[in-house]
Design a protein around this motif. Structure first.
Motif, PDB file in Angstrom:
ATOM      1  N   UNK B 299       0.852  -1.196   0.000  1.00  0.00           N
ATOM      2  CA  UNK B 299       0.000   0.000   0.000  1.00  0.00           C
ATOM      3  C   UNK B 299       0.882   1.238   0.000  1.00  0.00           C
ATOM      4  N   UNK B 300       0.300   2.379  -0.432  1.00  0.00           N
ATOM      5  CA  UNK B 300       1.055   3.616  -0.465  1.00  0.00           C
ATOM      6  C   UNK B 300       0.567   4.523   0.657  1.00  0.00           C
ATOM      7  N   UNK B 301       1.501   5.102   1.432  1.00  0.00           N
ATOM      8  CA  UNK B 301       1.135   5.972   2.545  1.00  0.00           C
ATOM      9  C   UNK B 301       0.741   7.349   2.010  1.00  0.00           C
ATOM     10  N   UNK B 302      -0.455   7.772   2.333  1.00  0.00           N
ATOM     11  CA  UNK B 302      -0.935   9.081   1.867  1.00  0.00           C
ATOM     12  C   UNK B 302      -0.755  10.163   2.911  1.00  0.00           C
ATOM     13  N   UNK B 303      -0.871   9.758   4.183  1.00  0.00           N
ATOM     14  CA  UNK B 303      -0.823  10.767   5.246  1.00  0.00           C
ATOM     15  C   UNK B 303      -0.419  10.097   6.552  1.00  0.00           C
ATOM     16  N   UNK B 304       0.352  10.825   7.358  1.00  0.00           N
ATOM     17  CA  UNK B 304       0.747  10.309   8.667  1.00  0.00           C
ATOM     18  C   UNK B 304       0.401  11.368   9.707  1.00  0.00           C
ATOM     19  N   UNK B 305      -0.411  10.995  10.681  1.00  0.00           N
ATOM     20  CA  UNK B 305      -0.821  11.965  11.706  1.00  0.00           C
ATOM     21  C   UNK B 305      -0.297  11.506  13.060  1.00  0.00           C
ATOM     22  N   UNK B 306       0.470  12.378  13.707  1.00  0.00           N
ATOM     23  CA  UNK B 306       1.024  12.031  15.024  1.00  0.00           C
ATOM     24  C   UNK B 306      -0.011  12.297  16.104  1.00  0.00           C
ATOM     25  N   UNK B 307      -0.374  11.277  16.898  1.00  0.00           N
ATOM     26  CA  UNK B 307      -1.402  11.441  17.929  1.00  0.00           C
ATOM     27  C   UNK B 307      -0.838  11.208  19.323  1.00  0.00           C
ATOM     28  N   UNK B 308       0.463  11.421  19.501  1.00  0.00           N
ATOM     29  CA  UNK B 308       1.054  11.241  20.826  1.00  0.00           C
ATOM     30  C   UNK B 308       1.448   9.800  21.056  1.00  0.00           C
ATOM     31  N   UNK B 309       0.492   8.998  21.526  1.00  0.00           N
ATOM     32  CA  UNK B 309       0.832   7.610  21.839  1.00  0.00           C
ATOM     33  C   UNK B 309       0.908   6.727  20.594  1.00  0.00           C
ATOM     34  N   UNK B 310       0.440   7.180  19.447  1.00  0.00           N
ATOM     35  CA  UNK B 310       0.573   6.413  18.207  1.00  0.00           C
ATOM     36  C   UNK B 310       0.445   7.316  16.987  1.00  0.00           C
ATOM     37  N   UNK B 311       0.788   6.734  15.826  1.00  0.00           N
ATOM     38  CA  UNK B 311       0.530   7.426  14.560  1.00  0.00           C
ATOM     39  C   UNK B 311      -0.759   6.882  13.972  1.00  0.00           C
ATOM     40  N   UNK B 312      -1.538   7.755  13.385  1.00  0.00           N
ATOM     41  CA  UNK B 312      -2.641   7.282  12.551  1.00  0.00           C
ATOM     42  C   UNK B 312      -2.178   7.460  11.109  1.00  0.00           C
ATOM     43  N   UNK B 313      -2.179   6.353  10.369  1.00  0.00           N
ATOM     44  CA  UNK B 313      -1.658   6.368   9.002  1.00  0.00           C
ATOM     45  C   UNK B 313      -2.802   6.139   8.022  1.00  0.00           C
ATOM     46  N   UNK B 314      -2.868   6.973   6.999  1.00  0.00           N
ATOM     47  CA  UNK B 314      -3.863   6.759   5.962  1.00  0.00           C
ATOM     48  C   UNK B 314      -3.136   6.219   4.732  1.00  0.00           C
ATOM     49  N   UNK B 315      -3.503   4.983   4.371  1.00  0.00           N
ATOM     50  CA  UNK B 315      -2.827   4.313   3.263  1.00  0.00           C
ATOM     51  C   UNK B 315      -3.841   4.003   2.169  1.00  0.00           C
ATOM     52  N   UNK B 316      -3.311   3.720   0.976  1.00  0.00           N
ATOM     53  CA  UNK B 316      -4.201   3.441  -0.147  1.00  0.00           C
ATOM     54  C   UNK B 316      -3.699   2.217  -0.890  1.00  0.00           C
ATOM     55  N   UNK B 317      -4.639   1.350  -1.238  1.00  0.00           N
ATOM     56  CA  UNK B 317      -4.249   0.172  -2.003  1.00  0.00           C
ATOM     57  C   UNK B 317      -5.403  -0.235  -2.900  1.00  0.00           C
ATOM     58  N   UNK B 318      -5.128  -0.448  -4.167  1.00  0.00           N
ATOM     59  CA  UNK B 318      -6.162  -0.859  -5.122  1.00  0.00           C
ATOM     60  C   UNK B 318      -7.357   0.057  -5.123  1.00  0.00           C
ATOM     61  N   UNK B 319      -7.153   1.349  -4.904  1.00  0.00           N
ATOM     62  CA  UNK B 319      -8.255   2.310  -4.941  1.00  0.00           C
ATOM     63  C   UNK B 319      -9.070   2.384  -3.664  1.00  0.00           C
ATOM     64  N   UNK B 320      -8.710   1.582  -2.645  1.00  0.00           N
ATOM     65  CA  UNK B 320      -9.437   1.635  -1.373  1.00  0.00           C
ATOM     66  C   UNK B 320      -8.567   2.301  -0.307  1.00  0.00           C
ATOM     67  N   UNK B 321      -9.237   3.089   0.558  1.00  0.00           N
ATOM     68  CA  UNK B 321      -8.514   3.807   1.606  1.00  0.00           C
ATOM     69  C   UNK B 321      -8.521   2.985   2.891  1.00  0.00           C
ATOM     70  N   UNK B 322      -7.387   2.970   3.564  1.00  0.00           N
ATOM     71  CA  UNK B 322      -7.267   2.205   4.806  1.00  0.00           C
ATOM     72  C   UNK B 322      -6.674   3.102   5.887  1.00  0.00           C
ATOM     73  N   UNK B 323      -7.344   3.194   7.017  1.00  0.00           N
ATOM     74  CA  UNK B 323      -6.788   3.927   8.150  1.00  0.00           C
ATOM     75  C   UNK B 323      -6.190   2.899   9.097  1.00  0.00           C
TER      76      UNK B 323
END
Ligand SMILES: Nc1ncnc2c1ncn2[C@@H]1O[C@H](COP(=O)(O)OP(=O)(O)O)[C@@H](O)[C@H]1O
Ligand SMILES: [Mg+2]
Lengths: 263, 350
Positions: B299-323
């Protein structure tokens, strides 16, 4: 330019005040004249008109005060209760009924007086009919003041909350609602008192020789007796009304304050 | 407070519905049973009818149809003051002309309790809710959190057989909310009093509930323990309302060794109930997707959000979005190409 504008406002305010106050001031001044002619104090100054007022009209003052007190008493209970019930009542008919109950403000006193005489002739002699009339015309003042205050804040939640804590409707009213709207009830009561005190229109049709009120006496004094006597009478009336005005003013200020702090 | 002196009661809601005078149907006919001592949370978005249901249990609204029982007493026709309930309002509803003490004493005075006992109870509650210092204050002199603690003490003072709370923490700021939420959870555990608690905040619901009832548009979507609701949501509404979730388009396909779930970018064994070949939506929590070296899918990483205790990563694969959620020590950047794996037993077929 700005100072000129300000000055103009002051002059206008002064003129209007003078216009309103001069007749009253003249009346007060005239009440001390032995003879109020072209030259007010040419015949000297006296307090004897006041003595005459008490002699001739003392009983009307007493009766008027009793009538006003009774009106206040009845309307404090009726108006407050009605305001509370209307506030709690969830129906669109509330608004229709609310307007109906406020109708006496719009209907001339004569019309109400005549209607009362036709409907309850037996009550006239005792003065009870006069009380009924006064209650009717002053009721909207009390009712509206209470209802208006109740609607400014979320008294419904307080009422509901008290109910869930186990309080019945009466207990809720006297221990929760009433203490919070005491200021409004008081100012309503003062307005009712003043209106009752000064009511002429309706009294004129309802009074009997035994139930002469102050404004009726005043009318008599002016129309059939000496102008100086009438003036003394008016002055006494003002002496009662002005402190009440002041009290009302104070009450409105303090209730505005409690509105910010309340609920 | 010592072990509660009043026996807690069960609540039975039988076919209760509500249509308001203006024609708004707030609640479809509902059946619900709350066990004695249970803390039940009504969870749902704003306007779904939670408050209406709660207010009908309290007697503040009259049901259009159905019956409400507290214990074995039918209370449908009883006014609130005769139901033996306690109700905590979102707006605190403290009596503005009374001090903290007087507010707490209000309900006690209406009951046949001796003066000594009343005083003792007052002291106990002031201590329990940390209000002893504030006892002589008027409500306007208190912060929101303090006001709500007074409101809770005031309700407990009446020894209610059931406790009803309508978004008691919603008006508070985040930090205070979290703090009071913990206090409430502990309090409930201590009191063992039948409680119906309304909230639109799923974190709050998770923290305090024995059982959660998820509502939507005037109907009950699902009822279960916080775990059941979170791990096994029965409808897409519940899956999406409770917690963060990925919604993925998929095809169910037949294969030699049972059906497979084809996500387009990845294929997994199908574990749903229906055997039919179909286009479906499945749900996946962010914590059930993880970074891996081998296997999985890319998958390709579209966005990385730092939330303190973890990162929330928004990835994309085959046209579908995955958080997805990854640890805060992970080296990951926007534009990276990553290998991901799915915990296949955690896929939600709702
Ligand atoms: N007194 C009322 N009159 C008319 N409609 C109402 C009244 N109270 C609530 N409603 C409506 O009923 C629905 C459910 O409201 P409510 O129970 O307050 O929802 P919630 O507490 O879940 O946010 C909403 O659509 C709301 O607008
Ligand atoms: Mg609500």
């Amino acid at each position: 330019m700005q100072t000129a504008g300000k000055a103009l406002v002051y002059v206008l305010v002064f003129l209007i005040s003078a216009l309103i106050l001069s007749p009253l001031l003249f009346t007060v001044a005239g009440s001390f004249a032995v003879y109020w002619g072209a030259d007010m104090y040419s015949a000297g100054v006296t307090l004897s008109w006041y003595a005459k007022v008490f002699e001739k009209f003392g009983h009307t003052i007493g009766f008027t005060l009793v009538l006003a007190f009774c009106t206040v008493l009845v309307n404090t209970v009726l108006g407050t209760m009605a305001g509370y019930w209307f506030y709690r009542w969830k129906s669109r008919w509330v608004f229709v009924l609310e307007e109906l109950l406020s109708l006496p403000i719009a209907v001339p006193g004569i019309a109400i007086a005549l209607a009362l005489i036709q409907t309850y002739p037996a009550m006239r002699a005792s003065g009870a009919l006069m009380l009924v009339g006064h209650v009717i015309i002053t009721f909207p003042l009390m009712f509206r003041t209470v209802l208006g205050t109740l609607r400014t804040k979320d008294f419904r939640t307080l009422d509901e909350c008290a109910a869930t804590l186990g309080a019945g409707p009466m207990y809720r009213f006297f221990h929760v609602i009433f203490p919070s709207i005491r200021g409004a009830i008081l100012s309503g009561a003062v307005m009712v008192f003043m209106l009752s005190l000064g009511e002429f229109n309706m009294n004129f049709f309802l009074y009997t020789p035994l139930t002469v009120t102050l404004p009726i006496g005043l009318y008599e004094a002016y129309s059939t007796l000496r102008i100086e006597l009438g003036s003394a009478y008016t002055t006494l009336f003002l002496a009662m009304a002005i402190p009440l005005m002041y009290l009302l003013h104070r009450l409105n200020q303090s209730s505005a304050f409690s509105r910010n702090g309340g609920v | 407070m010592e072990e509660s002196t009043v026996q807690s009661m069960e609540i039975a809601i039988r076919g209760v519905s509500k249509t308001f005078q203006d024609g708004t149907t707030a609640l479809q006919p509902i059946d619900l049973q709350v066990a004695a001592g249970e803390v039940l949370v009504l969870l749902g978005p704003s306007g779904c009818g939670k408050s209406t249901l709660l207010r009908m249990i309290a007697g503040l609204e009259q049901p259009t149809a159905g019956r409400i029982l507290i214990g074995d007493r039918d209370v449908t026709q009883l006014p609130p003051e005769k139901r033996g309930i306690g109700f905590v309002f979102q707006q605190y509803a403290l009596f503005p002309t009374m001090t903290v003490e007087e507010n707490i004493m209000f309900g006690m005075k209406l009951r046949k309790i001796g003066k000594q006992e009343q005083k003792a109870k007052l002291e106990e509650l002031l201590a329990l809710m940390n209000l002893t210092e504030l006892r002589k204050r008027l409500p306007i002199q208190l912060s929101g959190g303090q006001q709500q603690r007074v409101a809770i003490a005031r309700v407990l003072a009446t020894d209610p057989m059931i406790l009803l709370m309508d978004e008691p923490l919603t008006a508070l700021d985040a930090k205070l909310k979290e703090h009071l939420r913990l206090e409430l959870a502990q309090l409930f555990r201590k009191l063992h009093i039948t409680t119906v608690y309304v909230t639109h905040d799923q974190t709050e619901a998770m923290a305090i509930a024995d059982r959660i009832v998820v509502m939507n548009k005037g109907v009950i979507e699902q009822s279960g323990t916080p775990k059941e609701i979170y791990l096994k949501p029965k409808s897409s509404f519940v899956a999406q309302f409770v917690g963060q979730v990925n919604r993925l388009r998929a095809k169910v396909k037949t294969a030699e060794r049972g059906n497979v779930l084809d996500l387009g970018f990845y294929q997994l064994p199908y574990k749903g109930e229906s055997r039919a070949v179909a286009d479906i939506d499945v749900f996946l929590r962010p914590e059930d997707v993880y970074l891996t070296q081998e296997a999985g899918f890319s998958a390709r990483v579209q966005d990385v959000i730092f939330l303190g205790d973890h990162y929330r990563v928004i990835a994309e694969s085959g046209g579908q979005k995955l958080v997805i959620d990854v640890g805060n020590d992970t080296l990951i950047h926007e534009g990276d190409q990553v290998q991901l794996e799915i915990r296949e037993d955690k896929i939600i077929y709702a």
